[in-house]
Design a protein around this motif. Structure first.
Motif, PDB file in Angstrom:
ATOM      1  N   GLN A   1      33.535  -8.008 -11.939  1.00 15.46           N
ATOM      2  CA  GLN A   1      33.920  -7.752 -13.325  1.00 15.46           C
ATOM      3  C   GLN A   1      32.737  -7.253 -14.152  1.00 15.46           C
ATOM      4  N   LYS A   2      31.550  -7.751 -13.857  1.00 14.94           N
ATOM      5  CA  LYS A   2      30.331  -7.319 -14.558  1.00 14.94           C
ATOM      6  C   LYS A   2      29.333  -6.819 -13.513  1.00 14.94           C
ATOM      7  N   PRO A   3      29.590  -5.640 -12.940  1.00 15.59           N
ATOM      8  CA  PRO A   3      28.764  -5.177 -11.816  1.00 15.59           C
ATOM      9  C   PRO A   3      27.329  -4.855 -12.229  1.00 15.59           C
ATOM     10  N   ILE A   4      26.415  -5.091 -11.289  1.00 14.22           N
ATOM     11  CA  ILE A   4      25.020  -4.704 -11.465  1.00 14.22           C
ATOM     12  C   ILE A   4      24.627  -3.846 -10.263  1.00 14.22           C
ATOM     13  N   SER A   5      23.595  -3.034 -10.419  1.00 19.57           N
ATOM     14  CA  SER A   5      23.155  -2.168  -9.325  1.00 19.57           C
ATOM     15  C   SER A   5      22.365  -2.967  -8.291  1.00 19.57           C
TER      16      SER A   5
ATOM     17  N   ILE B   1      28.057 -13.044  -9.419  1.00 15.57           N
ATOM     18  CA  ILE B   1      29.005 -12.501 -10.394  1.00 15.57           C
ATOM     19  C   ILE B   1      28.983 -10.977 -10.387  1.00 15.57           C
ATOM     20  N   GLY B   2      27.789 -10.382 -10.153  1.00 18.68           N
ATOM     21  CA  GLY B   2      27.636  -8.944 -10.343  1.00 18.68           C
ATOM     22  C   GLY B   2      27.640  -8.082  -9.096  1.00 18.68           C
ATOM     23  N   LEU B   3      27.626  -8.697  -7.894  1.00 15.22           N
ATOM     24  CA  LEU B   3      27.548  -7.914  -6.660  1.00 15.22           C
ATOM     25  C   LEU B   3      28.667  -8.265  -5.689  1.00 15.22           C
ATOM     26  N   THR B   4      28.976  -7.340  -4.813  1.00 11.61           N
ATOM     27  CA  THR B   4      29.878  -7.626  -3.696  1.00 11.61           C
ATOM     28  C   THR B   4      29.105  -8.437  -2.657  1.00 11.61           C
ATOM     29  N   LEU B   5      29.785  -8.907  -1.611  1.00 15.95           N
ATOM     30  CA  LEU B   5      29.119  -9.682  -0.564  1.00 15.95           C
ATOM     31  C   LEU B   5      28.000  -8.876   0.080  1.00 15.95           C
ATOM     32  N   ASN B   6      28.277  -7.623   0.453  1.00 12.37           N
ATOM     33  CA  ASN B   6      27.251  -6.788   1.091  1.00 12.37           C
ATOM     34  C   ASN B   6      26.075  -6.534   0.152  1.00 12.37           C
ATOM     35  N   GLY B   7      26.394  -6.293  -1.120  1.00 13.38           N
ATOM     36  CA  GLY B   7      25.339  -6.053  -2.100  1.00 13.38           C
ATOM     37  C   GLY B   7      24.472  -7.281  -2.296  1.00 13.38           C
ATOM     38  N   PHE B   8      25.108  -8.448  -2.349  1.00 11.99           N
ATOM     39  CA  PHE B   8      24.359  -9.695  -2.505  1.00 11.99           C
ATOM     40  C   PHE B   8      23.427  -9.936  -1.323  1.00 11.99           C
ATOM     41  N   LEU B   9      23.976  -9.803  -0.103  1.00 10.02           N
ATOM     42  CA  LEU B   9      23.159 -10.049   1.093  1.00 10.02           C
ATOM     43  C   LEU B   9      21.977  -9.085   1.172  1.00 10.02           C
ATOM     44  N   LEU B  10      22.214  -7.822   0.836  1.00  7.82           N
ATOM     45  CA  LEU B  10      21.149  -6.827   0.890  1.00  7.82           C
ATOM     46  C   LEU B  10      20.072  -7.116  -0.155  1.00  7.82           C
ATOM     47  N   ALA B  11      20.487  -7.420  -1.383  1.00 10.34           N
ATOM     48  CA  ALA B  11      19.523  -7.728  -2.446  1.00 10.34           C
ATOM     49  C   ALA B  11      18.710  -8.980  -2.097  1.00 10.34           C
ATOM     50  N   MET B  12      19.388  -9.992  -1.586  1.00 10.96           N
ATOM     51  CA  MET B  12      18.710 -11.241  -1.242  1.00 10.96           C
ATOM     52  C   MET B  12      17.709 -11.040  -0.105  1.00 10.96           C
ATOM     53  N   ILE B  13      18.125 -10.348   0.952  1.00 15.39           N
ATOM     54  CA  ILE B  13      17.258 -10.167   2.116  1.00 15.39           C
ATOM     55  C   ILE B  13      16.054  -9.293   1.775  1.00 15.39           C
TER      56      ILE B  13
END
Length: 418
Positions: free
Chosen positions: A200-204, A55-67
């Protein structure tokens, strides 16, 4: 007389809760070790954490946070898994060396209390929504008693039962998760359309990494309890890395796709929206069951260290305590459990550093150090304070790093004096 007492003790303490696992019992292969640990990480809150990332991250942001987050977990837990296999010791028995025999009660109490609490929360996390789904026809209290009893029994049966349950549950959860992901991807016309360009509800990114690391660093600290039965260090490390890097990533992806598509973070609600009521109950139940088993097993070992009673009866007592207080814990104690969970990473930092700085002590059957190792105790206190009060950065990593620094300084100062 002593031989008879020893024989009796071995029979009672079949899980080696009060002694190192002997070489003859280190027979757990890669599959058995892996399904126990992957079953541990296959947990609904991890999927919900993934939903929040979706909900809070873009695709690139999600992949980076997860990895990045799960790579950290893989390294941290992999080191603990390696030490567990090499020494054959539980987390609590390792603490005898790093915290002192009496000082080890601190991490044991901290971890046991937290794991019993999360066990109770997990039981309620299943019973309350399932009762709601039936319109209250099955009361919450009945579901709690049944669920708590079943989970306690499998934890009581020990490490082999955990492996059998994991072998059944892990593939089923994976299939249901893949189906949910396929539904979400199909609904938006392709994977590249799943994540919003502007959430819509971005997180860092730092918050995203903190969510990933925080999702399992507390439970991951107990990794030695499960890898001590592994055949080789390679099996222990590989099973741990698969669980905490691959397994936790899979949970995050399952949750993130559903969260990004539906705008709902909770995996149970996501599956209900997808028209999958029965799979939702099955997924939620198996997720919580596999993780709660490991949590209760860990709690029993911790209480065993404090009381010097073999862990099996203590697993039953811990399960009863968690079951009877499940609803109260769910509604009143989650904040406190999160606080306590944040205090556990410093324990892992001390365990890892002490082992690599004092390997020779782990080759001796008896503990020859002080009753309380102040370096370990003060390091955990300092790390916990940093984790609680320092708001910038990634809280679990902050607390772990602070504890590591304090322990290194105090340990070196102590070594110079001696």
């Amino acid at each position: 007389m002593s031989e008879q007492t020893t024989a009796k003790k071995v029979i009672v303490d079949s899980e080696c809760s009060l002694s190192a696992v002997p070489a003859a019992k280190k027979v757990q292969g890669l599959w058995a070790a892996m399904v126990v640990l992957v079953g541990f990480t296959f947990f609904s809150p991890s999927m919900t954490a993934g939903g929040n990332l979706g909900i809070g991250l873009t695709l690139n942001g999600f992949l980076l946070a997860m990895i990045l987050g799960n790579a950290f977990l893989g390294v941290y837990c992999g080191l603990l898994g390696y030490i567990g296999q090499k020494t054959g010791l539980t987390l609590d028995l390792m603490a005898h060396r790093s915290f002192g025999e009496k000082g080890s009660c601190l991490p044991s109490a901290l971890i046991s209390f937290t794991q019993i609490g999360w066990f109770g929360v997990g039981v309620a996390m299943f019973a309350i929504p399932v009762s709601g789904l039936t319109g209250g026809r099955i009361p919450v209290w009945a579901l709690i008693i049944i669920t708590g009893t079943v989970m306690t029994v499998t934890a009581y049966l020990g490490i082999r039962a955990l492996a059998v349950l994991g072998s059944i549950a892990v593939p089923l959860i994976a299939v249901l998760g893949l189906y949910s992901v396929g539904w979400g991807v199909d609904k938006v016309g392709g994977f590249m359309n799943v994540f919003a360009q502007i959430p819509q509800k971005p997180i860092s990114l730092a918050t995203g990494i903190a969510i990933v690391v925080g999702s399992f660093i507390s439970g991951g600290t107990a990794t030695p309890n499960f890898t001590r039965f592994s055949k080789t260090p390679r099996v222990a490390v590989l099973a741990t890395v698969v669980a905490f890097f691959v397994g936790n990533s899979v949970m995050m992806i399952f949750g993130a796709v559903g969260g990004a598509v539906t705008g709902v973070a909770d995996i149970f609600d996501i599956l209900i929206l997808q028209g999958l009521a029965i799979p939702a109950i099955l997924t939620l139940g198996l997720n919580i069951w596999t993780t709660n088993n490991n949590a209760l097993y860990t709690a029993g070992l911790g209480v065993s260290n404090i009381t010097k009673i073999p862990n099996k009866p203590l697993v039953l007592l811990s399960g009863a305590a968690g079951t009877l207080t499940a609803v109260w814990l769910y509604y009143n104690f989650v904040g406190m459990l999160n606080l306590l969970s944040g205090m556990i990473p410093p324990v892992g930092a001390v365990l890892i550093l002490h082992y690599f700085l004092h390997k020779e002590e782990y080759d001796k059957p008896a503990v020859n150090g002080p009753a309380v190792n102040l370096a370990g105790v003060l390091a955990v206190a300092a790390g916990s304070l940093v984790g609680i009060f320092v708001t910038c950065g990634i809280k679990p990593v902050n607390s772990l790093a602070a504890a590591a620094l304090v322990f290194l300084v105090l340990d070196r100062l102590t070594a110079k004096k001696s």
